[in-house]
Write a protein that holds these residues in place. Sequence first.
Motif, PDB file in Angstrom:
ATOM      1  N   THR A 147       1.526  -7.803   4.295  1.00  0.00           N
ATOM      2  CA  THR A 147       1.226  -6.417   3.949  1.00  0.00           C
ATOM      3  C   THR A 147       2.431  -5.523   4.213  1.00  0.00           C
TER       4      THR A 147
ATOM      5  N   LEU B 122      -1.106  -1.067  -4.507  1.00  0.00           N
ATOM      6  CA  LEU B 122      -2.204  -0.114  -4.399  1.00  0.00           C
ATOM      7  C   LEU B 122      -1.617   1.249  -4.071  1.00  0.00           C
ATOM      8  N   GLY B 123      -1.747   2.213  -4.972  1.00  0.00           N
ATOM      9  CA  GLY B 123      -1.191   3.517  -4.683  1.00  0.00           C
ATOM     10  C   GLY B 123      -1.001   4.372  -5.918  1.00  0.00           C
TER      11      GLY B 123
ATOM     12  N   GLU C 201      -5.915   8.171   1.303  1.00  0.00           N
ATOM     13  CA  GLU C 201      -5.621   7.312   2.443  1.00  0.00           C
ATOM     14  C   GLU C 201      -6.833   6.441   2.765  1.00  0.00           C
TER      15      GLU C 201
ATOM     16  N   LEU D 138       0.963  -0.621   5.492  1.00  0.00           N
ATOM     17  CA  LEU D 138      -0.165  -0.358   6.376  1.00  0.00           C
ATOM     18  C   LEU D 138       0.303   0.045   7.771  1.00  0.00           C
TER      19      LEU D 138
ATOM     20  N   PHE E 276      -7.287   3.877  -0.214  1.00  0.00           N
ATOM     21  CA  PHE E 276      -6.317   2.785  -0.178  1.00  0.00           C
ATOM     22  C   PHE E 276      -6.637   1.821   0.965  1.00  0.00           C
TER      23      PHE E 276
ATOM     24  N   SER F 226      -9.830  -4.681  -6.475  1.00  0.00           N
ATOM     25  CA  SER F 226      -9.771  -5.268  -5.132  1.00  0.00           C
ATOM     26  C   SER F 226     -11.147  -5.728  -4.678  1.00  0.00           C
TER      27      SER F 226
ATOM     28  N   SER G  58      -9.517  -0.326  -0.106  1.00  0.00           N
ATOM     29  CA  SER G  58      -9.066  -1.350  -1.053  1.00  0.00           C
ATOM     30  C   SER G  58      -8.300  -2.452  -0.340  1.00  0.00           C
ATOM     31  N   ALA G  59      -7.429  -2.071   0.598  1.00  0.00           N
ATOM     32  CA  ALA G  59      -6.639  -3.062   1.337  1.00  0.00           C
ATOM     33  C   ALA G  59      -7.540  -3.979   2.151  1.00  0.00           C
TER      34      ALA G  59
ATOM     35  N   VAL H   6       0.858  -1.178   0.000  1.00  0.00           N
ATOM     36  CA  VAL H   6       0.000   0.000   0.000  1.00  0.00           C
ATOM     37  C   VAL H   6       0.899   1.235   0.000  1.00  0.00           C
TER      38      VAL H   6
END
Length: 355
Positions: free
Chosen positions: A84, A119-120, A61, A87, A64, A197, A67-68, A52
């Motif tokens: 991960t 993701l970003g 923020e 995070l 993301f 996601s 999505s996470a 992330v």
Amino acid sequence: HHLFDWRMGTQALEGDAMITLLSLMAFLTEAQTPGSTVSEANEPSANVILVVGLPGNEEFEREFAESAKYWLDAAEAANFELTTIGLERDSEHSDKELLSQALAAQKQEQHRQLWIVLLGHGTFDGRAAKFNIRGPDFSADDLESWLSGFSRPIALVDCSSSSGPFLNKLSAENRIVVCATRSGFELNVTRFGKYFSKSIADLEADLDKDGQTSLLEAFLAGARLTSEFYQSDGRLVTEHSLLDDNGDGKGTQPDWFRGVRPIKKASGAAVLDGFRAHQFHLVPSQFEQQLSPEVRQRRDALELEVINLRERKSEFDEDEYFKQLESKLIELAELYESIEKQRQDPANNSGAAVN
């Protein structure tokens, strides 16, 4: 009929080859009948590294994090191992170091799928594409170096802006690459990551209704939802996702598929994109969960050989084509027969299915 879209194959079959195929399909149906005695698999079906990136502001923020959470929820519901990065803060190591270390720890595995999900935000200066993280960013060149020497099946999903060069750089045999943009010059923030996601463990995205959502199906659903986002807001579309799984580094856009089947021709001798991605499932069906990574890899390879043979049909006379096709289908049937025997008698597991 699990991963392989048999409707593709039946259009080109006649006589004994058709009988062989129908027999195999009947066997698969029987093998997957609910109520069968099935031993639960203990090992994870896949390894997922979720990175992330640096959000930049509160809006991203939250996006993301949302999505996470889809990946975290899927990890609780399915038998895959999730790592991960980004995070939580690590005061001793940068995210770049953590990713390099996480990949190094995965290098010895040969059969289990490895998913790398980014993701970003991304950047592109005309020469190098990078993914934005806390501390030093990493480039497509960095990732290529870290993945050097890997033999296991890999899926890289880069949901960032300017991610197109990651596909060009990292495309390879036995590797799936998905990117949110078709070039490094699509610099605006992307929405594909959220919708991809959301779809990866959502049976609403299961186009072939086999009880599991493949990476291909999640890609198609994510692209469709992204397009709907731009249409509903009346915005100019600034991202165009691509998928590459045949190793030619070119990628295929989502509107080149009808259902899960690609409808365009690949250049040269390359097999069309999409078939390999349809063999990757983050949350596999009950039947699929029982297959060892080794058996799944052998089954997937045989299916791709059937597909490749069908694509090269014009190179053979009719008798030779059907002879080779029947041989592949019989080998698949024998593999499934060995799987069924092991499911019925797990104690007598000789490993013959992958020999």
